[in-house]
Scaffold this active site. Sequence first.
Site, short mmCIF file in Angstrom:
data_model
loop_
_atom_site.label_atom_id
_atom_site.label_comp_id
_atom_site.label_asym_id
_atom_site.label_seq_id
_atom_site.Cartn_x
_atom_site.Cartn_y
_atom_site.Cartn_z
N HIS A 128 -17.70 -7.72 -6.18
CA HIS A 128 -17.27 -8.66 -5.13
C HIS A 128 -18.55 -9.10 -4.39
O HIS A 128 -19.51 -8.33 -4.29
CB HIS A 128 -16.34 -7.89 -4.19
CG HIS A 128 -15.66 -8.71 -3.16
ND1 HIS A 128 -16.28 -9.13 -2.01
CD2 HIS A 128 -14.38 -9.18 -3.09
CE1 HIS A 128 -15.41 -9.81 -1.27
NE2 HIS A 128 -14.26 -9.86 -1.90
N ASP A 205 -18.06 1.04 -4.00
CA ASP A 205 -17.18 0.12 -3.29
C ASP A 205 -15.74 0.50 -3.67
O ASP A 205 -15.28 0.20 -4.77
CB ASP A 205 -17.51 -1.32 -3.70
CG ASP A 205 -16.52 -2.33 -3.11
OD1 ASP A 205 -15.50 -1.91 -2.53
OD2 ASP A 205 -16.78 -3.54 -3.26
N GLN A 208 -10.86 -1.41 -3.82
CA GLN A 208 -9.68 -1.40 -4.71
C GLN A 208 -9.45 -0.01 -5.29
O GLN A 208 -8.61 0.16 -6.19
CB GLN A 208 -9.88 -2.41 -5.86
CG GLN A 208 -10.11 -3.84 -5.41
CD GLN A 208 -8.97 -4.40 -4.57
OE1 GLN A 208 -7.84 -3.91 -4.61
NE2 GLN A 208 -9.26 -5.43 -3.79
N LYS A 231 -6.11 -3.22 2.97
CA LYS A 231 -5.69 -3.25 1.57
C LYS A 231 -4.86 -2.02 1.22
O LYS A 231 -4.46 -1.84 0.07
CB LYS A 231 -6.92 -3.31 0.66
CG LYS A 231 -7.70 -4.62 0.79
CD LYS A 231 -8.83 -4.68 -0.19
CE LYS A 231 -9.84 -5.77 0.11
NZ LYS A 231 -9.38 -7.11 -0.24
N CYS A 372 -14.16 -14.19 -4.88
CA CYS A 372 -15.43 -13.67 -4.33
C CYS A 372 -16.22 -12.92 -5.40
O CYS A 372 -16.81 -11.86 -5.12
CB CYS A 372 -15.20 -12.78 -3.11
SG CYS A 372 -14.48 -13.63 -1.74
N1 PLP Z 1 -14.94 -5.18 -2.57
C1 PLP Z 1 -13.88 -5.42 -3.36
C2 PLP Z 1 -13.84 -4.85 -4.73
C3 PLP Z 1 -12.83 -6.19 -2.87
O1 PLP Z 1 -11.78 -6.44 -3.64
C4 PLP Z 1 -12.92 -6.72 -1.56
C5 PLP Z 1 -11.85 -7.60 -1.03
O2 PLP Z 1 -11.12 -8.21 -1.78
C6 PLP Z 1 -14.04 -6.42 -0.79
C7 PLP Z 1 -15.03 -5.65 -1.32
C8 PLP Z 1 -14.18 -6.92 0.61
O3 PLP Z 1 -13.22 -6.35 1.42
P1 PLP Z 1 -13.09 -6.82 2.95
O4 PLP Z 1 -12.82 -8.29 2.90
O5 PLP Z 1 -11.95 -6.03 3.47
O6 PLP Z 1 -14.38 -6.51 3.60
#
Ligand code: PLP
Length: 415
Positions: A128, A205, A208, A231, A372
């Site tokens: 992401h 990260d 998910q 999430k 993203c």
């Molecule tokens: N990393 C991953 C794998 C994600 O799916 C997301 C959000 O979709 C993020 C980071 C960013 O999360 P946030 O927008 O809650 O900071």
Amino acid sequence: MPDHPSQLDVESIRGDFPILSRVINGNPIVYLDSTATSQKPKQVIDTLADFYRTSNANVHRGIYTLSEESTAAYEGAREKTASFINAASSSEIVFTRNTTESLNLLAYAWGRANLNEGDEVLVTLMEHHSNIVPWHMICAERGAVLRFIPVTDEGFLDLTDIDTLITERTKGVSFTHISNVLGTVNPVRELVDKAHAAGAIAIVDGAQGAPHVAVDMRDMDADFYVFSSHKMLGPTGVGVLYGKRALLDEMPPFLGGGEMIMEVREDGFTWKDPPWKFEAGTPNFADVVAFGAAIDYLTELGMDRVRQHEIEITDYALRQMRSLGEGVTLHGPPNPEDRGGVVSFAIESIHPHDIAQTLDWEGVQIRAGHHCAQPLMRRLNVPATARASFYVYNTNEDVDRLIDALKKAGELFGR
Ligand code: PLP
């Protein structure tokens, strides 16, 4: 009731989510975008409202009943978070705004102290943007180099050249637990061990990951693990940065201000111990308390059952989508055991945005776009994908509604 005690009682779960009774464009809602954000059960909504009704006061500051109660509830949520991910101590849990802020905190606080000219940070092509952009920024500032682990055609990390990618120049390896586009569940422990063998730190990260599978920090051995409350049935505005205590001790603070200091003098200041060292200013305590209710809810369901449910529904969705026939491309690993509850797909001659728009007419809420993850889109050679994602409240009937709506979209676009 479920057929087996190891299964989620989805019918009863659905009753906890007020939004699922909504009607959209004349049809009962089918919510298939939990990868972007999950819906909230009444237990979380009520906890937040009750907190404001009965217990609201700033934390850590007041020597009066309400503030002591509020502080106990806030710190109690930290304890719940620590035990949810089996951290060694609640002092390893820092609350931020979201996964993105947790990663930025690391890039700046850890990166400024540890990255120098010619050092390398390794990420993957399926990240992401939140796990790419902060590293681009800090690497540019420090003269370090950002490198990428490639992705195979099937949507796995390509670890063929991993021993030439992780070298003594590598200072940090930062990668996603589960891809938000492909659903791929990455071999976390293997990568953590490889990073450590090269003397690098491992950052995972878990945006998910933590919402969908049981995670155990002591078993995973990652140095940092980050995720977002919104999430995983909790409110927006709360992120988690888990860090091993020794690393949090070493790392300088990121933001300065109230709450994080021990003493402020005219000639300088000293800071508190972790986690408060990284929580400058009034924290988002009310939402953190409600996040504690989300953790209670997931704990009650059982994360192994959550995972099993997602494998089953993803299996059903993949089979139904394949039955739509030629012209439907499914991205990501073919086996549901290798992936989370995310199905990204393309339908020949219908743009993903048109798919999402026509599904919306049927009440089916899916996402379309680059999610993203533009480097991954380039690797897949597509501008965007359509994406359906599942959580504890989704059923096979939701998948059937998705498939029916896709058939209608196909007819509309002359397929
Ligand atoms: N990393 C991953 C794998 C994600 O799916 C997301 C959000 O979709 C993020 C980071 C960013 O999360 P946030 O927008 O809650 O900071």
